[in-house]
Design a protein around this motif. Structure first.
Motif, short mmCIF file in Angstrom:
data_model
loop_
_atom_site.label_atom_id
_atom_site.label_comp_id
_atom_site.label_asym_id
_atom_site.label_seq_id
_atom_site.Cartn_x
_atom_site.Cartn_y
_atom_site.Cartn_z
N UNK A 143 1.54 5.93 7.50
CA UNK A 143 0.70 7.06 6.97
C UNK A 143 -0.16 6.88 6.00
N UNK A 144 0.42 5.96 4.88
CA UNK A 144 -0.39 5.54 3.70
C UNK A 144 -1.58 4.76 4.18
N UNK A 145 -1.28 3.78 5.16
CA UNK A 145 -2.69 3.03 5.77
C UNK A 145 -3.54 4.04 6.06
N UNK A 146 -2.96 5.00 7.08
CA UNK A 146 -4.05 5.79 7.51
C UNK A 146 -4.71 6.67 6.75
N UNK A 182 -1.07 12.20 11.39
CA UNK A 182 -0.34 13.17 11.77
C UNK A 182 1.05 12.83 12.33
N UNK A 183 1.14 11.77 13.28
CA UNK A 183 2.20 11.63 14.01
C UNK A 183 3.14 10.63 13.16
N UNK A 184 2.65 9.83 12.23
CA UNK A 184 3.58 9.14 11.54
C UNK A 184 4.12 10.07 10.18
N UNK A 191 0.85 -1.36 0.25
CA UNK A 191 0.09 0.03 0.01
C UNK A 191 0.91 1.12 -0.09
N UNK A 192 2.02 1.26 0.40
CA UNK A 192 2.95 2.37 0.39
C UNK A 192 3.42 2.44 -1.02
N UNK A 193 3.65 1.51 -1.72
CA UNK A 193 3.73 1.53 -3.18
C UNK A 193 2.93 2.32 -3.81
#
Length: 280
Positions: free
Chosen positions: A252-255, A263-265, A135-137
């Motif tokens: 962050x991508x998952x969120x 925000x935190x990541x 999912x990041x990719x």
């Protein structure tokens, strides 16, 4: 419609002669109830999702070596020893820099203990990290310029790290202050693993994003914690920075893709990016 948690767990309580020690309740991926087994505090847990069931197989495979002991199991149901100690790594981290560093050391040691287990065929259903980072990719391709290009740079680092792993172990996959608990005389033990294997350093990156925004984003905390992780684990600081960026991008991508708060990541990812791009 989801069935009543009490009704779902009743056959398992009867099978293992468990005594209720609290109300049954449901989470998005399981049904749980505090119980006792022969007087020992435990949780009865029935996985209702494939990922949770796979994590249960990892717990059984560890057989109490660094993780909460599984006292009984069959299929997607298990009886898990319950933490009864009163110490909290979140509270320790919030007590100040010294306590935060001690919490980081405890988390590192807990993860390293789990990673040393490799004396039997690995549990079924493990994902490799390349699949875990999918999912990041995807997100980096869709949002290459968001957050000063963080997703694009996180993807670059993740692909490079995944192409040259420093080892291959069964990972916990979600090491943080709420997933390593005080089991009294048995010490600090892990709960709620994912089902993933790969480079050992992956397991330490999530420490940098936890236990909460106040701690994770405090001035100087990121740099200090990277140094503590490197000291405890032997992972080179620059390699840890690369894993921090890769993990923060994935989280962050998952969120963002699920409508959550990233925000935190994002903050941690930007700190990692800044550190990596600083002059030597």
């Amino acid at each position: 419609m989801r069935r009543d948690p009490e009704a779902l767990l009743a056959p398992w309580r009867a099978r293992w002669a468990l005594s209720p020690d609290g109300a049954a309740f449901a989470t998005p991926s399981s049904v749980l109830q505090p119980v006792t087994l022969d007087g020992r505090a435990a949780f009865l847990k029935l996985a209702t999702g494939a990922e949770e069931a796979a994590g249960g197989r990892v717990l059984r495979w560890w057989a109490g070596r660094g993780a909460a002991p599984v006292l009984a199991a069959d299929g997607d149901a298990l009886v898990l020893a319950r933490a009864t100690g009163d110490r909290s790594l979140s509270a320790l981290a919030a007590s100040g820099p010294d306590g935060d560093d001690e919490a980081t050391r405890i988390l590192c040691r807990a993860a390293l203990r789990l990673q040393r287990v490799d004396d039997r065929p690995r549990p079924e259903g493990l994902f490799d990290l390349t699949r875990w980072f999918a999912e990041l990719f995807e997100h980096a391709a869709e949002q290459p310029y968001s957050h000063d290009g963080m997703f694009r740079r996180a993807e670059e680092e993740a692909r490079a790290l995944l192409a040259a792993p420093a080892g291959d172990v069964v990972l916990h996959g979600d090491v943080h202050h709420g997933n390593v608990l005080d089991f009294g005389t048995d010490g600090w033990l892990a709960i709620d693993p994912k089902h993933v294997h790969g480079d050992p350093a992956f397991d330490f990156a999530n420490i940098l994003c936890n236990p909460d925004p106040e701690v994770a984003l405090a001035p100087g905390r990121f740099e200090r914690t990277v140094a503590v992780i490197a000291e405890e684990t032997g992972v080179d600081e620059r390699r840890m920075l690369r894993w921090a960026l890769a993990w923060a991008g994935l989280s962050a991508a998952w969120s963002e893709r699920s409508g959550g708060d990233a925000g935190t990541t994002i903050g941690v990812g930007l700190r990692a990016l800044q550190a990596l791009e600083a002059p030597a």
